[in-house]
Design an enzyme around this catalytic site. Sequence first.
Site, PDB file in Angstrom:
ATOM      1  CG  HIS A 124      -3.804  -3.387  -2.657  1.00  0.00           C
ATOM      2  ND1 HIS A 124      -3.687  -3.990  -1.430  1.00  0.00           N
ATOM      3  CD2 HIS A 124      -3.606  -4.363  -3.571  1.00  0.00           C
ATOM      4  CE1 HIS A 124      -3.431  -5.292  -1.604  1.00  0.00           C
ATOM      5  NE2 HIS A 124      -3.385  -5.533  -2.907  1.00  0.00           N
ATOM      6  CG  ASP A 153      -1.903  -1.109   1.262  1.00  0.00           C
ATOM      7  OD1 ASP A 153      -2.227  -1.636   0.183  1.00  0.00           O
ATOM      8  OD2 ASP A 153      -2.383  -1.455   2.364  1.00  0.00           O
ATOM      9  CD  GLU A 187      -8.045  -1.370  -0.799  1.00  0.00           C
ATOM     10  OE1 GLU A 187      -6.894  -1.830  -0.907  1.00  0.00           O
ATOM     11  OE2 GLU A 187      -8.794  -1.637   0.154  1.00  0.00           O
TER      12      GLU A 187
HETATM   13  C1  LIG Z   1      -6.923  -2.910   4.127  1.00  0.00           C
HETATM   14  C2  LIG Z   1      -6.351  -2.356   2.858  1.00  0.00           C
HETATM   15  N1  LIG Z   1      -5.230  -1.521   3.153  1.00  0.00           N
HETATM   16  C3  LIG Z   1      -5.962  -3.483   1.916  1.00  0.00           C
HETATM   17  O1  LIG Z   1      -4.800  -3.793   1.781  1.00  0.00           O
HETATM   18  N2  LIG Z   1      -6.975  -4.096   1.278  1.00  0.00           N
HETATM   19  C4  LIG Z   1      -6.748  -5.205   0.384  1.00  0.00           C
HETATM   20  C5  LIG Z   1      -7.973  -5.552  -0.405  1.00  0.00           C
HETATM   21  C6  LIG Z   1      -6.279  -6.441   1.144  1.00  0.00           C
HETATM   22  O2  LIG Z   1      -6.672  -6.645   2.300  1.00  0.00           O
HETATM   23  O3  LIG Z   1      -5.570  -7.238   0.512  1.00  0.00           O
HETATM   24 ZN   LIG Z   2      -3.260  -3.269   0.450  1.00  0.00          ZN
END
Ligand SMILES: C[C@@H](N)C(=O)N[C@H](C)C(=O)O
Ligand SMILES: [Zn+2]
Length: 246
Positions: A227, A167, A224
């Site tokens: 990500h 992230d 997102e």
């Molecule tokens: C929680 C968020 N920062 C994230 O990384 N979401 C993706 C979908 C994950 O949990 O892999």
């Molecule tokens: Zn993530």
Amino acid sequence: MMDRITYCLFLAVLIASCQNPKRESEKIDDTIKPESEQREVPGGKDGVDSEDRAVRSLATAELHDSSFVFIEKWSDDFVYDMKYATTDNFIGKKVYDCDQCMIRKKVALALMKANRDFMEKGYRIKFFDCYRPLDVQKIMWEVYPVEGYVANPYTSGSIHNRGGAVDITLVDNEENELDMGTGFDHFGEEAHHAYRHLPEKVLGNRKLLKDIMEKHGFKPIRTEWWHYNFGESRAFALSNFPTKCD
Ligand SMILES: C[C@@H](N)C(=O)N[C@H](C)C(=O)O
Ligand SMILES: [Zn+2]
């Protein structure tokens, strides 16, 4: 007689497995970066040359592609705000002991190459999260069980749990974050790549991040902007060791 031999063999296998040697994929890098490669050599253009040396140094280190490394040890050129090592996150709790980015060697190399490209444009990568233990994924799922925003730890888990996702955002040379339209972990449609009702500048910043990450083998997810999953990281094993600093 045969039964006795089978029983002894079974016992030997059991004892060996109880000693629990770390799988190759969970080995953590404990090599020392050579002194000559720890400092930037004067004359490097904005750190880009030193980033090249850092890539060479990690690429030639005797580590398996799937070994976990602390990326900070191999490159001075990233910025960190590891949100889950603080209380400033959607869980509202600090769930990591370590605020460093731990990631598989192969992924670290790709990140260093991507960062070199960003640095040529006057930016660099800032990490919010890297490897994430499966138990932390379970805590997240308890707080926000919505696939797309949090991966389900009871099905295939998150690529973060495999050490293959990050992230991130971008910062400029003064370490100011570029405007990406929403904050990190904004779970809503404004964070989706397809959401276009944003200023041109914001769309341009997201595109810059996405284009260079894709060039280096990362794949975005629909929901997102921060990500990125590296290549075929589902091939890496799910891990659950806690985040402990070196
Ligand atoms: C929680 C968020 N920062 C994230 O990384 N979401 C993706 C979908 C994950 O949990 O892999
Ligand atoms: Zn993530």
